[in-house]
Design a protein around this motif. Structure first.
Motif, PDB file in Angstrom:
ATOM      1  N   GLN A  84       0.831  -1.202   0.000  1.00 50.81           N
ATOM      2  CA  GLN A  84       0.000   0.000   0.000  1.00 50.81           C
ATOM      3  C   GLN A  84       0.870   1.258   0.000  1.00 50.81           C
ATOM      4  OE1 GLN A  84      -2.669  -1.202   3.371  1.00 50.81           O
ATOM      5  NE2 GLN A  84      -4.241  -0.310   2.052  1.00 50.81           N
ATOM      6  N   GLN A  85       1.916   1.245   0.806  1.00 49.87           N
ATOM      7  CA  GLN A  85       2.816   2.400   0.880  1.00 49.87           C
ATOM      8  C   GLN A  85       3.480   2.660  -0.477  1.00 49.87           C
ATOM      9  OE1 GLN A  85       6.003   1.951   3.713  1.00 49.87           O
ATOM     10  NE2 GLN A  85       6.461   4.132   3.712  1.00 49.87           N
ATOM     11  N   LEU A  93       6.851   5.192  -8.903  1.00 44.95           N
ATOM     12  CA  LEU A  93       6.557   3.882  -9.494  1.00 44.95           C
ATOM     13  C   LEU A  93       6.522   3.906 -11.018  1.00 44.95           C
ATOM     14  CD1 LEU A  93       3.728   2.164  -7.401  1.00 44.95           C
ATOM     15  CD2 LEU A  93       6.120   1.521  -7.572  1.00 44.95           C
ATOM     16  N   PHE A  94       5.999   4.980 -11.589  1.00 46.80           N
ATOM     17  CA  PHE A  94       5.812   5.039 -13.035  1.00 46.80           C
ATOM     18  C   PHE A  94       6.837   5.931 -13.730  1.00 46.80           C
ATOM     19  CE2 PHE A  94       1.555   4.229 -11.151  1.00 46.80           C
ATOM     20  CZ  PHE A  94       1.451   2.906 -11.557  1.00 46.80           C
ATOM     21  N   HIS A 107      -6.208   9.281  -5.952  1.00 43.64           N
ATOM     22  CA  HIS A 107      -5.759   7.901  -6.141  1.00 43.64           C
ATOM     23  C   HIS A 107      -6.647   6.985  -5.311  1.00 43.64           C
ATOM     24  CE1 HIS A 107      -3.625   8.552  -2.314  1.00 43.64           C
ATOM     25  NE2 HIS A 107      -3.542   7.240  -2.215  1.00 43.64           N
ATOM     26  N   GLU A 108      -6.866   5.790  -5.855  1.00 42.31           N
ATOM     27  CA  GLU A 108      -7.691   4.787  -5.187  1.00 42.31           C
ATOM     28  C   GLU A 108      -6.995   3.446  -5.278  1.00 42.31           C
ATOM     29  OE1 GLU A 108     -11.443   4.650  -7.157  1.00 42.31           O
ATOM     30  OE2 GLU A 108     -12.005   6.687  -6.617  1.00 42.31           O
ATOM     31  N   LEU A 109      -6.956   2.731  -4.172  1.00 43.00           N
ATOM     32  CA  LEU A 109      -6.407   1.383  -4.123  1.00 43.00           C
ATOM     33  C   LEU A 109      -7.534   0.442  -3.721  1.00 43.00           C
ATOM     34  CD1 LEU A 109      -3.086   2.088  -2.170  1.00 43.00           C
ATOM     35  CD2 LEU A 109      -3.440   2.061  -4.641  1.00 43.00           C
ATOM     36  N   HIS A 110      -7.708  -0.630  -4.503  1.00 44.89           N
ATOM     37  CA  HIS A 110      -8.780  -1.584  -4.218  1.00 44.89           C
ATOM     38  C   HIS A 110      -8.219  -3.006  -4.187  1.00 44.89           C
ATOM     39  CE1 HIS A 110     -11.862   1.457  -4.889  1.00 44.89           C
ATOM     40  NE2 HIS A 110     -11.190   1.815  -5.956  1.00 44.89           N
TER      41      HIS A 110
END
Length: 197
Positions: A84-85, A93-94, A107-110
């Motif tokens: 998650q971090q 990252l990109f 931003h959304e993390l699922h």
């Protein structure tokens, strides 16, 4: 050249469909969703329109945390927290160029792994055996980002070197990119982590 880049993903579709159909047929009884859930493989969609940059990463949890079951042990919980971090740092990252002046708008993390399972722990243990028998242990992680870039012309490429470094179980990422030069697609790896806009 632009027409060629636009046509590339469509030219590859029959090959990808044939490969997916072969995989699904070969493993249908074992894992019906294998064609869409391949360990070591992920998908990244990138769209740049004006100053808005959108990125959507879809990956099996195995690639990012090393497992797909609910995080019960302290080491599992630490792996989920670490993932998650890392996923909250899309600029790194990109490989987003600092000169582009991009800031994260949202931003959304699922993932089922990110949900709290404390009160469901006992029920999960009872069903874990059943899930294993029926191949139901597939968990994905989806990360969606919207960035606003003050100098979008400075975006020359997506560089996934850091993503492959932080998540070494990720072998390849199928990238679909829509930018100023049209649509293009490529399969990136740690050996070839860049795709130009």
């Amino acid at each position: 050249m632009r027409r060629l880049l636009f046509a590339l993903p469509f030219a590859l579709l029959p090959l990808a469909a044939a490969h997916a159909a072969h995989d699904e047929h070969e493993h249908h009884n074992e894992h019906a969703s294998l064609a869409a859930h391949e360990h070591g493989a992920a998908q990244l969609n990138v769209a740049l329109e004006g100053q808005r940059l959108e990125l959507a990463l879809e990956s099996p949890a195995m690639n990012l945390v090393g497992f797909e079951h609910a995080a019960v042990s302290s080491s599992d919980k630490a792996a989920v927290a670490r993932a998650q971090q890392h996923l909250q740092t899309p600029l790194a990252l990109f490989g987003i160029a600092a000169a582009a002046g991009c800031v994260i708008t949202s931003h959304e993390l699922h993932s089922p792994l990110f949900e709290a399972h404390a009160e469901e722990h006992e029920e999960h243990e009872e069903h874990e055996e059943h899930d294993k028998e029926h191949g139901a242990e597939h968990s994905d992680i989806d990360a969606n980002y919207v960035l606003t870039c003050s100098q979008p012309q400075a975006l020359s490429a997506i560089d996934l070197s850091e993503l492959f470094k932080r998540f070494p179980a990720t072998d390849k990422i199928q990238v679909q990119l829509i930018g100023p030069n049209g649509q293009q697609g490529a399969e990136l790896s740690a050996a070839q982590p860049r795709l130009s806009f």
